[in-house]
Design a protein around this motif. Structure first.
Motif, PDB file in Angstrom:
ATOM      1  N   PRO A  11       1.684   0.816  -2.314  1.00  0.00           N
ATOM      2  CA  PRO A  11       0.800   1.207  -3.424  1.00  0.00           C
ATOM      3  C   PRO A  11      -0.378   0.250  -3.546  1.00  0.00           C
ATOM      4  N   PRO A  12      -1.492   0.725  -4.075  1.00  0.00           N
ATOM      5  CA  PRO A  12      -2.623  -0.190  -4.303  1.00  0.00           C
ATOM      6  C   PRO A  12      -2.257  -1.224  -5.363  1.00  0.00           C
ATOM      7  N   VAL A  13      -2.811  -2.418  -5.211  1.00  0.00           N
ATOM      8  CA  VAL A  13      -2.555  -3.492  -6.175  1.00  0.00           C
ATOM      9  C   VAL A  13      -3.215  -3.185  -7.515  1.00  0.00           C
ATOM     10  N   LEU A  14      -4.376  -2.537  -7.474  1.00  0.00           N
ATOM     11  CA  LEU A  14      -5.093  -2.175  -8.693  1.00  0.00           C
ATOM     12  C   LEU A  14      -5.961  -0.965  -8.411  1.00  0.00           C
ATOM     13  N   TYR A  85     -12.593  -7.408   4.002  1.00  0.00           N
ATOM     14  CA  TYR A  85     -11.491  -7.643   3.072  1.00  0.00           C
ATOM     15  C   TYR A  85     -12.032  -7.871   1.662  1.00  0.00           C
ATOM     16  N   ALA A  86     -11.228  -7.472   0.695  1.00  0.00           N
ATOM     17  CA  ALA A  86     -11.500  -7.794  -0.709  1.00  0.00           C
ATOM     18  C   ALA A  86     -10.600  -8.954  -1.106  1.00  0.00           C
ATOM     19  N   THR A 151      -8.128   0.916   0.625  1.00  0.00           N
ATOM     20  CA  THR A 151      -6.876   1.334  -0.015  1.00  0.00           C
ATOM     21  C   THR A 151      -6.457   0.408  -1.148  1.00  0.00           C
ATOM     22  N   ARG A 152      -7.046  -0.781  -1.210  1.00  0.00           N
ATOM     23  CA  ARG A 152      -6.709  -1.801  -2.206  1.00  0.00           C
ATOM     24  C   ARG A 152      -5.243  -2.213  -2.116  1.00  0.00           C
ATOM     25  N   THR A 153      -4.676  -2.098  -0.920  1.00  0.00           N
ATOM     26  CA  THR A 153      -3.310  -2.546  -0.659  1.00  0.00           C
ATOM     27  C   THR A 153      -3.344  -3.978  -0.154  1.00  0.00           C
TER      28      THR A 153
END
Length: 209
Positions: A11-14, A85-86, A151-153
């Motif tokens: 799942p995405p973190v946020l 990367y974020a 994906t913010r994973t």
């Protein structure tokens, strides 16, 4: 014949909206300065002690912004990154460790030529995320979450401080050292180390991406 069950999607973190609403480094620094001008700091606790820490932290960040130079091997590792990367950083203006580490995160991002983009979240406003990344049961910061930007994973995470500093903190706690003495000894360690430990740990992290 047996089959391996599929690995569930991470799942995405946020949410995308929450990521977009995060502070940039400039906005985070401005927020801290504005709060300090009002005699306040970030977060729920507005005790005089934390406000005093926040004032010192502004000075520390200003110094590190000007003086931090990245290791050549870290710069090379950043240049070799193949993906973007974020970097989501959970922090607060009153946190002494954050003041010693957050400017280094930003220097790394600036040297990445756009491969790393930083996003700053205040801990006390994002406890649902923070509580997934506790250290020995505590909400220790700063905490770095490395995410895939689409994906913010999570790719990996780091924090709240270099291993050598963490060992020092645990040693001082075991010895019953009070908070002020502990802060003095830990910040003395940071001053003598000159960001070398954090840079070497981030080098390992970047090379593993």
């Amino acid at each position: 014949m047996t089959t391996t069950p599929p690995i569930p999607a991470q799942p995405p973190v946020l949410s995308a909206e929450r990521l977009a609403a995060a502070y940039t480094y400039a906005q985070y620094r401005q927020l801290i300065e504005e709060r300090m001008a009002q005699g306040l700091t970030t977060g729920e606790d507005q005790s005089p002690e934390l406000t005093a820490y926040a004032r010192l932290n502004i000075q520390r960040m200003q110094r590190l912004d000007k003086k931090t130079e990245l290791l050549p091997e870290l710069q090379q590792a950043l240049a070799a990154l193949e993906h973007e990367y974020a970097w989501v950083i959970i922090t607060e203006g009153w946190c002494g460790d954050a003041s010693q580490i957050v400017p280094v995160f930003e220097k790394v991002a600036q040297a990445s030529q756009g491969r790393i983009r930083t996003y700053y979240l205040l801990r006390d406003e994002n406890l649902d995320i923070m509580d997934h990344y506790l250290t020995n049961g505590g909400r220790a910061i700063p905490k770095l979450l490395v995410l895939h930007p689409d994906t913010r994973t999570e790719v990996t995470n780091w924090g709240p401080r270099p291993a050598e500093a963490q060992d020092l903190v645990l040693e001082l706690k075991a010895a019953g050292v009070d908070h002020d003495q502990m802060a003095e000894k830990v910040h003395s360690w940071y001053a003598h180390n000159k960001t070398q430990a954090i840079q070497h740990e981030l080098l390992t992290l970047v090379r593993g991406l």
